[in-house]
Design an enzyme around this catalytic site. Structure first.
Site, PDB file in Angstrom:
ATOM      1  N   GLN A 197       0.845  -0.932   0.107  1.00  0.00           N
ATOM      2  CA  GLN A 197      -0.067  -0.274   0.012  1.00  0.00           C
ATOM      3  C   GLN A 197       0.534   1.430   0.239  1.00  0.00           C
ATOM      4  O   GLN A 197       0.412   2.322  -0.840  1.00  0.00           O
ATOM      5  CB  GLN A 197      -0.893  -0.219   0.907  1.00  0.00           C
ATOM      6  CG  GLN A 197      -2.077  -0.374   1.160  1.00  0.00           C
ATOM      7  CD  GLN A 197      -2.762  -0.674   2.309  1.00  0.00           C
ATOM      8  OE1 GLN A 197      -3.834   0.699   2.044  1.00  0.00           O
ATOM      9  NE2 GLN A 197      -2.720  -0.860   3.224  1.00  0.00           N
ATOM     10  N   TYR A 239       4.407  -8.651  16.376  1.00  0.00           N
ATOM     11  CA  TYR A 239       4.738  -8.173  14.829  1.00  0.00           C
ATOM     12  C   TYR A 239       4.957  -7.139  16.083  1.00  0.00           C
ATOM     13  O   TYR A 239       6.043  -5.833  15.724  1.00  0.00           O
ATOM     14  CB  TYR A 239       2.962  -7.814  14.757  1.00  0.00           C
ATOM     15  CG  TYR A 239       2.920  -6.456  13.539  1.00  0.00           C
ATOM     16  CD1 TYR A 239       3.936  -6.245  12.752  1.00  0.00           C
ATOM     17  CD2 TYR A 239       2.258  -4.973  14.451  1.00  0.00           C
ATOM     18  CE1 TYR A 239       3.747  -5.215  11.768  1.00  0.00           C
ATOM     19  CE2 TYR A 239       2.124  -4.316  13.588  1.00  0.00           C
ATOM     20  CZ  TYR A 239       2.797  -4.248  12.068  1.00  0.00           C
ATOM     21  OH  TYR A 239       2.900  -2.857  11.121  1.00  0.00           O
TER      22      TYR A 239
HETATM   23  N1  LIG Z   1      -1.129  -1.714   7.263  1.00  0.00           N
HETATM   24  C1  LIG Z   1      -1.591  -0.670   8.476  1.00  0.00           C
HETATM   25  O1  LIG Z   1      -2.084  -0.503   9.119  1.00  0.00           O
HETATM   26  C2  LIG Z   1      -0.032  -0.703   8.945  1.00  0.00           C
HETATM   27  C3  LIG Z   1      -0.432   0.559  10.254  1.00  0.00           C
HETATM   28  C4  LIG Z   1       1.000   1.059  10.436  1.00  0.00           C
HETATM   29  C5  LIG Z   1       2.081   0.735  10.549  1.00  0.00           C
HETATM   30  N2  LIG Z   1       2.327   0.220   9.238  1.00  0.00           N
HETATM   31  C6  LIG Z   1       3.551   0.436   8.690  1.00  0.00           C
HETATM   32  O2  LIG Z   1       3.576   0.689   7.167  1.00  0.00           O
HETATM   33  C7  LIG Z   1       4.442   0.039   6.757  1.00  0.00           C
HETATM   34  C8  LIG Z   1       4.188  -0.275   5.219  1.00  0.00           C
HETATM   35  O3  LIG Z   1       2.119  -1.159   5.569  1.00  0.00           O
HETATM   36  P1  LIG Z   1       1.835  -1.085   3.903  1.00  0.00           P
HETATM   37  O4  LIG Z   1       0.278  -1.210   5.113  1.00  0.00           O
HETATM   38  O5  LIG Z   1       1.682  -0.538   2.749  1.00  0.00           O
HETATM   39  O6  LIG Z   1       1.286  -3.222   3.946  1.00  0.00           O
HETATM   40  P2  LIG Z   1       1.796  -4.446   2.717  1.00  0.00           P
HETATM   41  O7  LIG Z   1       0.532  -3.294   2.075  1.00  0.00           O
HETATM   42  O8  LIG Z   1       1.348  -5.277   3.369  1.00  0.00           O
HETATM   43  O9  LIG Z   1       2.996  -4.085   2.439  1.00  0.00           O
HETATM   44  C9  LIG Z   1       3.781  -4.445   3.031  1.00  0.00           C
HETATM   45  C10 LIG Z   1       5.061  -5.325   1.704  1.00  0.00           C
HETATM   46  O10 LIG Z   1       5.684  -5.794   2.406  1.00  0.00           O
HETATM   47  C11 LIG Z   1       6.018  -6.909   1.204  1.00  0.00           C
HETATM   48  N3  LIG Z   1       6.976  -7.918   2.029  1.00  0.00           N
HETATM   49  C12 LIG Z   1       6.574  -8.544   2.868  1.00  0.00           C
HETATM   50  N4  LIG Z   1       7.442  -9.709   2.959  1.00  0.00           N
HETATM   51  C13 LIG Z   1       8.938  -9.334   2.066  1.00  0.00           C
HETATM   52  C14 LIG Z   1      10.316  -9.827   1.853  1.00  0.00           C
HETATM   53  N5  LIG Z   1      10.556 -11.149   2.674  1.00  0.00           N
HETATM   54  N6  LIG Z   1      10.390  -9.628   1.407  1.00  0.00           N
HETATM   55  C15 LIG Z   1      10.522  -8.223   0.346  1.00  0.00           C
HETATM   56  N7  LIG Z   1       9.482  -7.681   0.404  1.00  0.00           N
HETATM   57  C16 LIG Z   1       8.498  -8.031   1.507  1.00  0.00           C
HETATM   58  C17 LIG Z   1       5.026  -6.960   1.105  1.00  0.00           C
HETATM   59  O11 LIG Z   1       5.384  -7.814  -0.429  1.00  0.00           O
HETATM   60  P3  LIG Z   1       4.759  -8.240  -1.256  1.00  0.00           P
HETATM   61  O12 LIG Z   1       3.597  -8.334  -1.471  1.00  0.00           O
HETATM   62  O13 LIG Z   1       5.808  -9.328  -2.441  1.00  0.00           O
HETATM   63  O14 LIG Z   1       4.075  -9.944   0.007  1.00  0.00           O
HETATM   64  C18 LIG Z   1       4.288  -5.667   0.743  1.00  0.00           C
HETATM   65  O15 LIG Z   1       4.760  -5.414  -0.690  1.00  0.00           O
HETATM   66  C19 LIG Z   1       5.212  -0.989   7.136  1.00  0.00           C
HETATM   67  O16 LIG Z   1       5.922  -0.973   7.753  1.00  0.00           O
HETATM   68  C20 LIG Z   1       3.819  -1.567   8.242  1.00  0.00           C
HETATM   69  O17 LIG Z   1       4.639  -2.386   9.698  1.00  0.00           O
HETATM   70  C21 LIG Z   1       0.801  -0.158   8.568  1.00  0.00           C
END
Ligand SMILES: NC(=O)c1ccc[n+]([C@@H]2O[C@H](COP(=O)([O-])OP(=O)(O)OC[C@H]3O[C@@H](n4cnc5c(N)ncnc54)[C@H](OP(=O)(O)O)[C@@H]3O)[C@@H](O)[C@H]2O)c1
Length: 293
Positions: A12, A126
């Protein structure tokens, strides 16, 4: 032109950062660099020689992390250590994304939004792995740790269940007339384009340290769901329930609101109120729909 490596380009936030940084971004997905392969990280990034690295990749499945702790820690903590090391060697900036979950439950009687200096208190694999990731990121002198919350990205052609809360509610709203949603968790749903814009500013401003970047204000998941269905024009009856009744595998913080004063004092793009994010999401969904018909 700057060369900015964006990890998590298929996710995202990483996807939106690539969109906003445009030609300056080199977006890597898991297929380009699997962060579980810790020994690959330093040589691959050295080879690219970026001017900055943004780590938006993470193991984000909060409940599954309880059963896959090792994998979660490898991606959220140990890989970040390698990224910080290579950024330090390249003397480049390292922006790392973290979470409100590092704070866990607020021990104070009357909770107030968390400031960057408040003591973390993570619960669950997590949350603990993300705090370890923050500590690792800070080993790079030119680091920025960005804590955010409740992310939902621009709408895609069709909402996908599990992508984020808004998409999930829209999907469930198509098949359910009643939904039970947790009311006793307070947080700030944040629209990814707003967060990415603030991150691009942090990148260019030269700021270092830890910053909270979320939309302004707070709500709870029940209220947020009601607002989503109202804007989606869906007649779904939303029933408030407690966290205990929902019974998720991993613990969730009850009051998870981040104070953004430190970011705002830099004078960058304003962080809009959380309702504004939802308005923009549905405007874009309507625009996409009209473009298709
Ligand atoms: N989502 C929330 O509500 C939220 C809230 C607070 C903080 N955050 C933080 O914000 C950041 C972005 O979150 P997001 O919602 O954009 O997450 P997301 O949509 O789940 O995207 C995470 C990405 O990380 C990649 N990834 C996972 N394992 C991997 C690996 N082994 N090697 C390389 N890439 C890998 C995934 O690739 P694949 O698609 O190939 O699996 C995915 O594209 C993260 O650090 C998260 O902890 C998120």
């Amino acid at each position: 032109m700057m060369k900015i490596l964006v990890l998590g380009a298929g996710g995202q936030l990483g996807g939106e950062l690539c969109r906003q940084l445009d030609k300056a971004a080199v977006g890597w997905r898991r297929a380009d660099l699997d962060l579980e392969r810790l020994h690959d990280i330093v040589p691959r990034v050295l080879d690219l020689r970026p001017d900055a690295v943004i780590n938006a990749a993470a193991y984000t499945q909060v409940d599954r992390a309880e059963d896959e702790a090792e994998r979660c820690w490898r991606i959220n903590a140990h890989a970040v250590e390698a990224l910080a090391e290579v950024c330090q060697r390249l003397e480049c900036r390292f922006l790392h994304v973290s979470t409100d979950y590092v704070f866990g439950d607020d021990p104070r009687d009357a909770p107030r939004p968390f400031q960057e200096t408040d003591a973390p208190n993570p619960r669950g694999e997590y949350a603990r792995s993300k705090l370890a990731g923050e500590l690792a990121a800070r080993k790079c002198e030119r680091h920025v740790v960005i804590r955010t919350c409740g992310l939902y990205a621009r709408p895609e052609a069709k909402p996908r269940k599990g992508r984020n809360f808004v998409d999930t509610m829209r999907c469930l709203g198509e098949t359910h007339s009643t939904l039970r949603v947790v009311q006793d968790q307070v947080c700030t749903p944040s629209y990814v384009p707003h967060v990415a814009e603030a991150m691009a500013y942090l990148l260019n401003s030269g700021a270092t340290g830890t910053y909270h970047v979320v939309n302004i204000g707070h709500t709870n998941w029940y209220e947020f769901a009601c607002e989503i269905f109202q804007r989606a024009g869906r007649d779904v009856s939303v029933v408030p329930i407690t966290t205990a009744e929902y019974g998720a595998r991993a613990p969730r913080p009850r009051f998870s609101v981040l104070d953004t004063t430190k970011y705002q004092q830099l004078g960058g793009p304003a962080l809009p109120p959380w309702r504004q994010g939802l308005i923009e999401y549905f405007q874009e969904a309507a625009f996409n729909e009209s473009a298709r018909t």
